[in-house]
Design a protein around this motif. Structure first.
Motif, short mmCIF file in Angstrom:
data_model
loop_
_atom_site.label_atom_id
_atom_site.label_comp_id
_atom_site.label_asym_id
_atom_site.label_seq_id
_atom_site.Cartn_x
_atom_site.Cartn_y
_atom_site.Cartn_z
N ARG A 88 3.38 -6.00 13.28
CA ARG A 88 4.01 -5.88 11.97
C ARG A 88 3.62 -4.56 11.32
O ARG A 88 2.81 -4.52 10.41
CB ARG A 88 3.61 -7.06 11.08
CG ARG A 88 4.07 -8.41 11.60
CD ARG A 88 3.76 -9.52 10.61
NE ARG A 88 4.51 -9.35 9.38
CZ ARG A 88 3.95 -9.23 8.17
NH1 ARG A 88 2.63 -9.25 8.04
NH2 ARG A 88 4.69 -9.08 7.10
N ILE A 89 4.20 -3.49 11.82
CA ILE A 89 3.94 -2.17 11.23
C ILE A 89 4.62 -2.07 9.86
O ILE A 89 4.05 -1.60 8.89
CB ILE A 89 4.46 -1.05 12.16
CG1 ILE A 89 3.76 -1.13 13.52
CG2 ILE A 89 4.24 0.31 11.52
CD1 ILE A 89 2.28 -0.98 13.44
N ILE A 90 5.88 -2.54 9.79
CA ILE A 90 6.65 -2.41 8.55
C ILE A 90 6.38 -3.62 7.67
O ILE A 90 7.11 -4.60 7.66
CB ILE A 90 8.16 -2.28 8.87
CG1 ILE A 90 8.39 -1.21 9.93
CG2 ILE A 90 8.93 -1.93 7.60
CD1 ILE A 90 7.82 0.15 9.56
N THR A 91 5.29 -3.54 6.92
CA THR A 91 4.90 -4.60 6.00
C THR A 91 5.48 -4.33 4.61
O THR A 91 6.02 -3.25 4.34
CB THR A 91 3.37 -4.69 5.92
OG1 THR A 91 2.88 -3.45 5.40
CG2 THR A 91 2.77 -4.93 7.30
N LYS A 92 5.33 -5.30 3.72
CA LYS A 92 5.81 -5.13 2.35
C LYS A 92 5.18 -3.92 1.67
O LYS A 92 5.91 -3.12 1.04
CB LYS A 92 5.55 -6.41 1.55
CG LYS A 92 6.01 -6.33 0.10
CD LYS A 92 5.70 -7.63 -0.64
CE LYS A 92 6.10 -7.50 -2.12
NZ LYS A 92 5.79 -8.76 -2.86
N PRO A 93 3.85 -3.72 1.74
CA PRO A 93 3.28 -2.53 1.11
C PRO A 93 3.81 -1.22 1.71
O PRO A 93 4.01 -0.25 0.99
CB PRO A 93 1.77 -2.68 1.34
CG PRO A 93 1.56 -4.16 1.52
CD PRO A 93 2.79 -4.64 2.24
N VAL A 94 4.01 -1.21 3.04
CA VAL A 94 4.51 0.00 3.69
C VAL A 94 5.93 0.31 3.23
O VAL A 94 6.28 1.47 2.93
CB VAL A 94 4.46 -0.14 5.22
CG1 VAL A 94 5.23 0.99 5.90
CG2 VAL A 94 3.02 -0.14 5.70
N VAL A 95 6.78 -0.70 3.15
CA VAL A 95 8.17 -0.50 2.71
C VAL A 95 8.18 -0.02 1.25
O VAL A 95 8.94 0.90 0.89
CB VAL A 95 8.99 -1.79 2.87
CG1 VAL A 95 10.36 -1.64 2.20
CG2 VAL A 95 9.16 -2.13 4.34
N ALA A 96 7.35 -0.63 0.40
CA ALA A 96 7.29 -0.22 -1.00
C ALA A 96 6.79 1.21 -1.12
O ALA A 96 7.30 2.00 -1.93
CB ALA A 96 6.38 -1.17 -1.78
N LEU A 101 -0.08 8.02 -10.12
CA LEU A 101 1.19 8.09 -9.39
C LEU A 101 2.32 7.59 -10.28
O LEU A 101 3.39 8.22 -10.37
CB LEU A 101 1.12 7.26 -8.11
CG LEU A 101 2.44 7.11 -7.33
CD1 LEU A 101 2.96 8.48 -6.90
CD2 LEU A 101 2.25 6.19 -6.13
N GLY A 102 2.08 6.50 -10.98
CA GLY A 102 3.09 5.95 -11.87
C GLY A 102 3.38 6.86 -13.05
O GLY A 102 4.56 7.11 -13.39
N VAL A 103 2.34 7.41 -13.67
CA VAL A 103 2.53 8.30 -14.82
C VAL A 103 3.33 9.53 -14.42
O VAL A 103 4.30 9.92 -15.09
CB VAL A 103 1.16 8.71 -15.41
CG1 VAL A 103 1.33 9.86 -16.41
CG2 VAL A 103 0.49 7.52 -16.09
N ASN A 104 2.95 10.16 -13.31
CA ASN A 104 3.64 11.38 -12.90
C ASN A 104 5.07 11.09 -12.45
O ASN A 104 5.96 11.91 -12.66
CB ASN A 104 2.86 12.06 -11.77
CG ASN A 104 1.58 12.71 -12.26
OD1 ASN A 104 1.57 13.39 -13.28
ND2 ASN A 104 0.48 12.49 -11.54
N THR A 105 5.30 9.94 -11.84
CA THR A 105 6.66 9.56 -11.45
C THR A 105 7.55 9.44 -12.68
O THR A 105 8.69 9.93 -12.69
CB THR A 105 6.64 8.23 -10.67
OG1 THR A 105 5.91 8.42 -9.44
CG2 THR A 105 8.05 7.76 -10.35
N VAL A 138 6.22 0.79 -5.26
CA VAL A 138 4.87 1.06 -4.76
C VAL A 138 3.81 0.71 -5.80
O VAL A 138 2.68 0.33 -5.45
CB VAL A 138 4.74 2.54 -4.33
CG1 VAL A 138 4.83 3.47 -5.53
CG2 VAL A 138 3.45 2.78 -3.57
N LEU A 139 4.17 0.78 -7.07
CA LEU A 139 3.20 0.49 -8.13
C LEU A 139 2.86 -0.99 -8.22
O LEU A 139 1.84 -1.36 -8.81
CB LEU A 139 3.74 0.98 -9.48
CG LEU A 139 4.15 2.46 -9.54
CD1 LEU A 139 4.68 2.80 -10.92
CD2 LEU A 139 2.98 3.36 -9.17
#
Length: 447
Positions: free
Chosen positions: A16-24, A95-99, A215-216
């Motif tokens: 399971r390489i493509i997990t929920k955190p990875v996709v996000a 990351l959220g602030v700069n986004t 991702v946040l």
């Protein structure tokens, strides 16, 4: 504050390489493509440098100066922002602030009307957006060890790069067929006061924010350093210098890699920056064909990045980068020697194929080297070193053309040799660098 989740077992992780955190996490790369491909590369900066704002050459100078100032700001501030977010345990927060800041600055470009008096404001907004996008990218890249294991970091990095390419393709296609050259009439496609091009900014902001938010919620915040050190700006630079010196003493190969990657990444960026110019100027591609080539090239680059990610975990990132750089040199010579458009299609797409894995494995290489808890700091240095030599490929591209112009008819073709010289130098600098192991190198923080 959330703690890190337990790392999955190797067997489960391979399944399971493509997990929920990875996709996000990769969704952020998908969203940021609207800023890089649509706003900065293909659409909005072309609008700013058009004759709608006055003399096109003068407009280009203003844009170039604005982006150059932005590059200096990034070089000076990126490593400090990474250091401070690592130390304070606020990687996800920043990351959220700069986004959000990037999305707001991008949306504000809607108010850049096609009049010369709006040029400086438009360039300022684009330059500021590029600065905060780079700050966000520092924290975004530093998250890789949080969502992967040493056995899968290459695949995860490659998946993110591939998502970025694919996101750029879709965003460009939507902009092209709904706003720039709409396939059906609607009010937003009106060219009055460049409404269609100003709406590109709104679309890009919404696209980036919509795909950048997951991702946040899916990747936890990092814990801060024990005792929670807090630095003033000046103290941050002093601490950063101390850690760079410690890094050089503990593992010089990390410093060597930062230097080598800065050089070859500048060459990789130049492949895309000047690819369209060469296609149009040397091989006679009309604008529509340039866009079609760009879309196909991004598909090929996405495929290359994902395949390269798989190979990265099997044979290591250094071998993938070296093979990719050799492939780029061969393909680049093919473009240089091609007499017509068909040759450019073949060798140009080969260039795209090798650019993806070189970019992806470069990020994975550094992520494998980064000491735990200092990923943001190291990726800040990664951004700084890249900006420090970002003049190299453009300068050699221009110098090669200038030297060839008095002697040949198609001087622009010789700019390819300038880019290839940068890639070759990066390859030679990389060869002596020790390949990373399967875990981070511990770094003494000092007393």
């Amino acid at each position: 504050m959330s703690e890190f989740p337990a790392a999955p077992s190797a067997s489960t992780d391979r399944q399971r390489i493509i997990t929920k955190p990875v996709v996000a996490w990769a969704s952020w790369d998908w969203g940021s493509a609207a800023i890089n491909a649509v706003m900065i590369t293909f659409v909005f900066t072309v609008y700013l440098t058009s004759d709608l704002f006055g003399d096109t050459d003068a407009n280009s100078v203003v844009l170039g100066n604005g982006l150059a100032i932005a590059g200096v700001a990034i070089a000076l501030l990126a490593p400090v922002t990474g250091l401070r977010s690592d130390a304070g345990g606020r990687r996800r927060f920043w990351l959220g602030v700069n986004t959000i800041i990037v999305a707001v600055l991008t949306a504000a470009c809607f108010f850049i009307f096609p009049e010369p008096r709006f040029l400086v404001l438009g360039v300022t907004l684009i330059a500021l957006a590029s600065v905060f996008a780079e700050f966000a990218t520092v924290n975004y890249n530093a998250m890789i060890p949080q969502i992967s294991t040493p056995a899968t970091i290459g695949k995860v990095s490659g998946f993110g790069w591939g998502m970025g390419y694919l996101g750029g393709i879709l965003a460009l296609a939507i902009v092209l067929f709904t706003l720039v050259t709409p396939i059906f009439p609607w009010a937003g496609a009106s060219e009055t006061d460049a409404l269609n091009l100003r709406l590109v900014a709104v679309f890009s902001a919404v696209w980036f924010l919509g795909f950048g938010l997951p991702v946040l919620f899916a990747v936890p915040e990092i814990p801060g350093e024990p005792g929670g050190p807090r630095f003033t700006i000046l103290q941050s630079y002093a601490e950063l210098w101390r850690r760079v010196v410690a890094l050089a003493r503990k593992d010089r190969h990390t410093v060597f890699f930062l230097l080598a990657s800065a050089v070859f990444r500048d060459g990789l960026a130049a492949v895309f920056t000047f690819g369209g110019i060469i296609a149009a100027g040397t091989f006679g591609f009309p604008l529509q064909q340039v866009i079609i080539f760009a879309i196909v090239g991004n598909v090929v680059a996405a495929f290359g990045a994902m395949v390269g990610g798989v190979l990265d975990d099997k044979i290591g990132p250094k071998r993938v980068i070296i093979a990719s750089l050799i492939g780029l040199l061969v393909a680049g010579l093919g473009v240089f020697l091609s007499p017509g458009a068909s040759g450019f299609w073949v060798f140009g797409l080969l260039l795209c194929l090798f650019v993806g894995p070189a970019q992806s494995s470069s990020r994975a290489f550094l992520a494998r080297l980064a000491p735990a808890g200092q990923e943001g700091e190291l990726f800040g240095l990664y951004a700084t070193t890249g900006r420090a030599v970002s003049f190299l490929a453009p300068a050699l591209f221009a110098a090669s053309i200038a030297l060839a112009a008095p002697h040949v008819a198609e001087a622009q073709r010789y700019g390819i040799l300038g880019i290839l010289a940068v890639l070759l130098l990066g390859l030679l600098l990389l060869i002596p660098v020790r390949a990373p192991g399967h875990g981070p190198v511990p770094l003494d923080r000092g007393p």
